[in-house]
Write a protein that holds these residues in place. Sequence first.
Motif, short mmCIF file in Angstrom:
data_model
loop_
_atom_site.label_atom_id
_atom_site.label_comp_id
_atom_site.label_asym_id
_atom_site.label_seq_id
_atom_site.Cartn_x
_atom_site.Cartn_y
_atom_site.Cartn_z
N TYR A 23 0.84 -1.20 0.00
CA TYR A 23 0.00 0.00 0.00
C TYR A 23 0.87 1.25 0.00
O TYR A 23 0.62 2.19 -0.76
CB TYR A 23 -0.93 0.00 1.21
N VAL A 24 1.91 1.26 0.84
CA VAL A 24 2.81 2.40 0.89
C VAL A 24 3.60 2.53 -0.42
O VAL A 24 3.84 3.64 -0.91
CB VAL A 24 3.77 2.29 2.09
N ALA A 25 3.98 1.39 -1.00
CA ALA A 25 4.70 1.43 -2.27
C ALA A 25 3.86 2.09 -3.36
O ALA A 25 4.35 2.91 -4.15
CB ALA A 25 5.09 0.01 -2.70
N VAL A 26 2.57 1.76 -3.40
CA VAL A 26 1.68 2.29 -4.42
C VAL A 26 1.35 3.76 -4.15
O VAL A 26 1.35 4.59 -5.08
CB VAL A 26 0.37 1.46 -4.48
N MET A 27 1.09 4.11 -2.90
CA MET A 27 0.56 5.43 -2.57
C MET A 27 1.63 6.47 -2.24
O MET A 27 1.39 7.67 -2.40
CB MET A 27 -0.41 5.33 -1.39
N THR A 28 2.79 6.06 -1.77
CA THR A 28 3.80 7.02 -1.32
C THR A 28 5.11 6.91 -2.08
O THR A 28 5.60 7.90 -2.64
CB THR A 28 4.06 6.83 0.19
N ILE A 29 5.68 5.71 -2.11
CA ILE A 29 6.98 5.56 -2.77
C ILE A 29 6.89 5.93 -4.24
O ILE A 29 7.81 6.54 -4.80
CB ILE A 29 7.52 4.12 -2.58
N SER A 30 5.77 5.57 -4.89
CA SER A 30 5.61 5.90 -6.31
C SER A 30 5.69 7.41 -6.54
O SER A 30 6.24 7.87 -7.56
CB SER A 30 4.28 5.35 -6.83
N LEU A 31 5.15 8.21 -5.61
CA LEU A 31 5.21 9.67 -5.74
C LEU A 31 6.64 10.17 -5.84
O LEU A 31 7.00 10.93 -6.74
CB LEU A 31 4.53 10.34 -4.54
N ILE A 32 7.45 9.74 -4.86
CA ILE A 32 8.84 10.23 -4.79
C ILE A 32 9.62 9.71 -5.99
O ILE A 32 10.42 10.45 -6.59
CB ILE A 32 9.49 9.78 -3.47
N MET A 33 9.42 8.46 -6.36
CA MET A 33 10.15 7.89 -7.49
C MET A 33 9.84 8.64 -8.78
O MET A 33 10.75 9.03 -9.52
CB MET A 33 9.80 6.41 -7.64
N TYR A 34 8.56 8.86 -9.05
CA TYR A 34 8.19 9.55 -10.28
C TYR A 34 8.68 11.00 -10.28
O TYR A 34 9.03 11.55 -11.34
CB TYR A 34 6.68 9.50 -10.49
N LYS A 35 8.70 11.63 -9.10
CA LYS A 35 9.24 12.99 -9.02
C LYS A 35 10.72 12.99 -9.38
O LYS A 35 11.18 13.86 -10.15
CB LYS A 35 9.03 13.53 -7.61
N ARG A 36 11.46 12.04 -8.85
CA ARG A 36 12.89 11.96 -9.15
C ARG A 36 13.16 11.61 -10.60
O ARG A 36 14.20 11.96 -11.17
CB ARG A 36 13.58 10.93 -8.24
N LEU A 37 12.20 10.91 -11.23
CA LEU A 37 12.37 10.52 -12.63
C LEU A 37 11.89 11.59 -13.59
O LEU A 37 11.92 11.39 -14.81
CB LEU A 37 11.64 9.20 -12.90
N GLY A 38 11.44 12.74 -13.06
CA GLY A 38 11.18 13.90 -13.91
C GLY A 38 9.74 14.15 -14.30
O GLY A 38 9.47 15.05 -15.12
N LEU A 39 8.78 13.41 -13.74
CA LEU A 39 7.38 13.65 -14.08
C LEU A 39 6.89 14.94 -13.42
O LEU A 39 7.38 15.34 -12.36
CB LEU A 39 6.51 12.49 -13.59
N SER A 40 5.93 15.60 -14.05
CA SER A 40 5.34 16.81 -13.47
C SER A 40 4.39 16.43 -12.33
O SER A 40 3.90 15.31 -12.26
CB SER A 40 4.55 17.58 -14.54
N ASN A 41 4.13 17.39 -11.45
CA ASN A 41 3.21 17.15 -10.33
C ASN A 41 1.83 16.77 -10.82
O ASN A 41 1.15 15.93 -10.23
CB ASN A 41 3.12 18.39 -9.45
N ALA A 42 1.38 17.42 -11.92
CA ALA A 42 0.04 17.12 -12.46
C ALA A 42 -0.04 15.66 -12.91
O ALA A 42 -1.03 14.96 -12.61
CB ALA A 42 -0.27 18.05 -13.63
N ASP A 43 0.98 15.18 -13.61
CA ASP A 43 0.97 13.79 -14.08
C ASP A 43 1.09 12.81 -12.91
O ASP A 43 0.41 11.78 -12.88
CB ASP A 43 2.12 13.55 -15.06
N ILE A 44 1.94 13.14 -11.94
CA ILE A 44 2.15 12.23 -10.81
C ILE A 44 0.85 12.03 -10.04
O ILE A 44 0.44 10.91 -9.75
CB ILE A 44 3.24 12.78 -9.87
#
Length: 424
Positions: free
Chosen positions: A21-42
């Motif tokens: 649950y944490v991987a889906v809801m929280t870790i994914s946020l930080i990972m996608y941010k570090r990989l360059g996705l915009s806040n809107a897309d994340i």
Amino acid sequence: MKKINPWAWVPTLYFAEGVPYVAVMTISLIMYKRLGLSNADITLYTSWLYLPWVIKPLWSPFVDIIRTKRWWIITMQLLIGAALGGVAFTIPGPWWLQGSLAFFWLMAFSSATHDIAADGFYMLGLDQHQQAYFVGIRSTFYRIATIFSSGLLVGLAGALQVMTRNIRYSWSLVFYLMAGLFIALWLYHSWVLPKTETVSSSKDPYPLKTLLQGFWDTLKTFFQKPQVWAGIAFMLFYRMPEGLLAKVSALFLVDAGRNGGLGLSDGEYGLVQGTVGVIGLTLGGILGGIAASRDGLKRWLWPMVISITLPDLVYVYLSYVLPSSLFIVNVCVFIEQFGYGFGFSAYMLYLIYYSQGEHKTSHYALCTAFMALSMMIPGLFAGALQESVGYKTFFLIVVAACSLTYVVTWFLRIDPEFGKKKTE
């Protein structure tokens, strides 16, 4: 049959429930941010991942009649391990976004199904006394899973980025580690979970028809309850500010200063949100439960409403001041999460209150669907809203949205005795 001590499986089962649950809801946020996705897309992509928990009541009856809950637990843990491995495998590749999202979807559906089976197995595998004894243990290990995932693993990803100078490789290694952990949990639970049930041997010649009729009766009686529309409005809008805040606040903490964020490293984020924040949330929840059990939900309803709304102001302060002191950031996040934990107690208790009567288990499941929906809907557009107005104005909008919490609470009518400890 050999009796298996619940200590051998209850803690690890609820640890296994918390990690994906944490991987889906929280870790994914930080990972996608570090990989360059915009806040809107994340926020758009990750908010859709709430959907399995929204529609969970639709397929929970099938978990009861198809195979055993033990089988579902073990199978879902294997699928979660495979999904974690899939995320790890796709991150370094050219189709990293599409691939990782597909595996996150598999993980989300497997995790939601695992929740259904684990909670059912808990009630089957333990007697009433043991259920009461271990209720705090299961919650504790779920929180430990949260700290482990959003605290230690996010911090590890940051440390690996420093060592390897490769963001994709670092996150891939973290997800391979999580996949290995889940394969180990799958093997362990395959061996240790007690065989307390058999596949249903009902003589009903039309089990599916009976199931669908029962679901329809449950749905009908749910919408026939007193104050149904006030109750549903409360379920959907009480946490509206948190639905806006939850994902964007995490992105704000790690976003670069030039974008108006605090610029925390992954290690610092793991400490602030993944550790200090979780501790504050847990302590607030414990205190809220104690208060409501002593004086009843009605007595503490408005203090809890204030508690879940006013601390959102700390993000207004952080966005305007942008303090460089990690101690100040920790204090602010602790205050907000403690207040949320205390105020969230009212929400959870109201779900129990609304579910009272016939079909209370199924009605509670429907209530949790509205709970997930209350986070999913605002999260879909929170990132786009933030990008259009900036962090400062966005957090002011969150504070303004708190008015919805007060409005929907005003219309509730609650028995003053609900939640109080009964005296003989």
